[in-house]
Scaffold this motif. Structure first.
Motif, PDB file in Angstrom:
ATOM      1  N   ILE A  80     -10.439   5.093  -2.238  1.00  0.00           N
ATOM      2  CA  ILE A  80      -9.495   5.060  -1.217  1.00  0.00           C
ATOM      3  C   ILE A  80     -11.089   5.315  -0.391  1.00  0.00           C
ATOM      4  O   ILE A  80     -11.119   4.877   1.032  1.00  0.00           O
ATOM      5  N   LEU A 137       0.832  -1.038   0.487  1.00  0.00           N
ATOM      6  CA  LEU A 137       0.528  -0.150  -0.325  1.00  0.00           C
ATOM      7  C   LEU A 137       0.800   0.843   0.347  1.00  0.00           C
ATOM      8  O   LEU A 137       1.851   1.431   0.785  1.00  0.00           O
ATOM      9  N   GLU A 162      -2.604   5.117   1.451  1.00  0.00           N
ATOM     10  CA  GLU A 162      -3.184   4.220   1.015  1.00  0.00           C
ATOM     11  C   GLU A 162      -3.303   3.905   3.143  1.00  0.00           C
ATOM     12  O   GLU A 162      -4.392   3.825   3.984  1.00  0.00           O
ATOM     13  N   ILE A 170      -8.494  -2.148  -0.277  1.00  0.00           N
ATOM     14  CA  ILE A 170      -7.791  -1.726  -1.546  1.00  0.00           C
ATOM     15  C   ILE A 170      -6.613  -1.720  -2.241  1.00  0.00           C
ATOM     16  O   ILE A 170      -6.558  -1.325  -2.989  1.00  0.00           O
TER      17      ILE A 170
END
Length: 126
Positions: free
Chosen positions: A107, A8, A12, A33
């Motif tokens: 997100i 990530l 994020e 995600i």
């Protein structure tokens, strides 16, 4: 695949970390995600919508993802592929809640959905 080879991005991670979620829910949000980003990339590369991707395409992508290469064996990749495929279900729920296709989710919408779900579960227990 991500050019920076991170599971990530820092942005994020920050979105998930600032959410009011349990560790379990944060893990689920992180997987969702990663899955959202990966599914968008797979769909774009294949010229298909996320709904029309098959599990083999997703597994192949996971096996090639640079962020999952360092010291990770194929059994983990197989397991993780199943997590990504399973994350399509909550992503469909996020999309439905936002009245948009998965491809248009961001997100913040994913994290907000996990927060709302956790809050509803907490209230139902009380």
């Amino acid at each position: 695949m991500q050019p920076d080879s991170e599971f990530l991005t820092p942005e994020e991670c920050l979105e998930v970390d600032k959410a009011l979620l349990t560790s379990r829910d944060k893990f689920s949000a992180r997987v969702a995600i990663y899955s959202l980003r990966s599914l968008k990339q797979i769909a774009q590369a294949s010229g298909k919508t996320i709904a029309n991707l098959d599990s083999t395409q997703i597994e192949d992508w996971i096996y090639q993802d640079e962020s999952l290469q360092g010291g990770i064996d194929n059994e983990f990749k197989k397991f993780f592929s199943k997590l990504v495929i399973a994350s399509i279900n909550p992503l469909n729920q996020v999309a439905a809640a936002n009245g948009s296709p998965i491809e248009e989710l961001n997100i913040q919408q994913v994290v907000a959905w996990f927060e709302a779900k956790a809050k509803a579960e907490m209230q139902s227990k009380n």
